[in-house]
Scaffold this motif. Sequence first.
Motif, PDB file in Angstrom:
ATOM      1  N   TYR A  30       0.965  -1.078   0.030  1.00  0.00           N
ATOM      2  CA  TYR A  30       0.066  -0.007   0.028  1.00  0.00           C
ATOM      3  C   TYR A  30       0.893   1.311   0.121  1.00  0.00           C
ATOM      4  O   TYR A  30       0.711   2.386  -0.800  1.00  0.00           O
ATOM      5  CB  TYR A  30      -0.781  -0.025   1.306  1.00  0.00           C
ATOM      6  N   ARG A  57      -6.600   5.548  -0.583  1.00  0.00           N
ATOM      7  CA  ARG A  57      -7.388   4.622   0.137  1.00  0.00           C
ATOM      8  C   ARG A  57      -8.685   4.433  -0.372  1.00  0.00           C
ATOM      9  O   ARG A  57      -9.382   3.253  -0.423  1.00  0.00           O
ATOM     10  CB  ARG A  57      -7.473   5.575   1.481  1.00  0.00           C
ATOM     11  N   THR A  61      -9.860   0.480  -1.420  1.00  0.00           N
ATOM     12  CA  THR A  61     -11.115   0.008  -0.563  1.00  0.00           C
ATOM     13  C   THR A  61     -12.063  -0.539  -1.647  1.00  0.00           C
ATOM     14  O   THR A  61     -12.522  -1.747  -1.864  1.00  0.00           O
ATOM     15  CB  THR A  61     -11.991   1.087  -0.085  1.00  0.00           C
ATOM     16  N   CYS A 112      -3.089  -5.066   5.485  1.00  0.00           N
ATOM     17  CA  CYS A 112      -3.947  -5.010   6.481  1.00  0.00           C
ATOM     18  C   CYS A 112      -3.083  -4.868   7.702  1.00  0.00           C
ATOM     19  O   CYS A 112      -3.360  -3.604   8.405  1.00  0.00           O
ATOM     20  CB  CYS A 112      -4.935  -5.999   6.587  1.00  0.00           C
ATOM     21  N   ILE A 122      -8.531   1.078   6.308  1.00  0.00           N
ATOM     22  CA  ILE A 122      -8.151  -0.094   5.437  1.00  0.00           C
ATOM     23  C   ILE A 122      -8.419  -1.457   6.156  1.00  0.00           C
ATOM     24  O   ILE A 122      -8.775  -2.420   5.840  1.00  0.00           O
ATOM     25  CB  ILE A 122      -6.595   0.134   5.281  1.00  0.00           C
TER      26      ILE A 122
END
Length: 205
Positions: A30, A57, A61, A112, A122
């Motif tokens: 990420y 973000r 998602t 995660c 997240i």
Amino acid sequence: MTTAEISIPQGRKVQQVLDGARAVFVAHGYERASMDEIARTASVSKATVYSYFADKRELFTAMYRAEMLRLADSAVELNDTHLSPEHALHEAGRRMLDYLTSDFALAMYRICVAETPRFPEIGRAFYEGGPELGRACFGAYLRAATERGVLRVDDIDLAADQFFQLCQTTICDRMICGVQYTFTEAEIEHVLAGAVATFMARYGV
């Protein structure tokens, strides 16, 4: 806004962006993933990416939820009344393990764990798009099977979570710890057979 409330845009360009995001997040994680790199990988302009998603973000998602919905849609129809519980459980477990042993699943898990302390949304996306969505889909089967009298489940959510954990036995711990990344058909079937037998011993009629 929860993951479940996010509306995923539709269309060919959007799918290009989501596919590009998937490839970049899996390859770089990420933090190191950039909207520039995602746009290049998707073969679209950065302006196109931002026309659909406000920031990284939101894109992450949406990408993760779209992937989980695709996985759910591709699953066998468990409510087929011609399937025995053992067959349906085995098929559900197999689909889940096919996903959990993929590069995508391992990358999402690592993202995660690494990013949730800084970006709680997240973690919520991972939970709502993964365990929560899976519980709802599998729970619908358990409820229908109980109503048909082929299973006896009193707590649907608990039973769904228990089955998922049974299917992850040994395999997921070994992957997460970097001990083993690929598994033979015999290894997978051994875990699945044990999961189904244990679940049926508790909830079978």
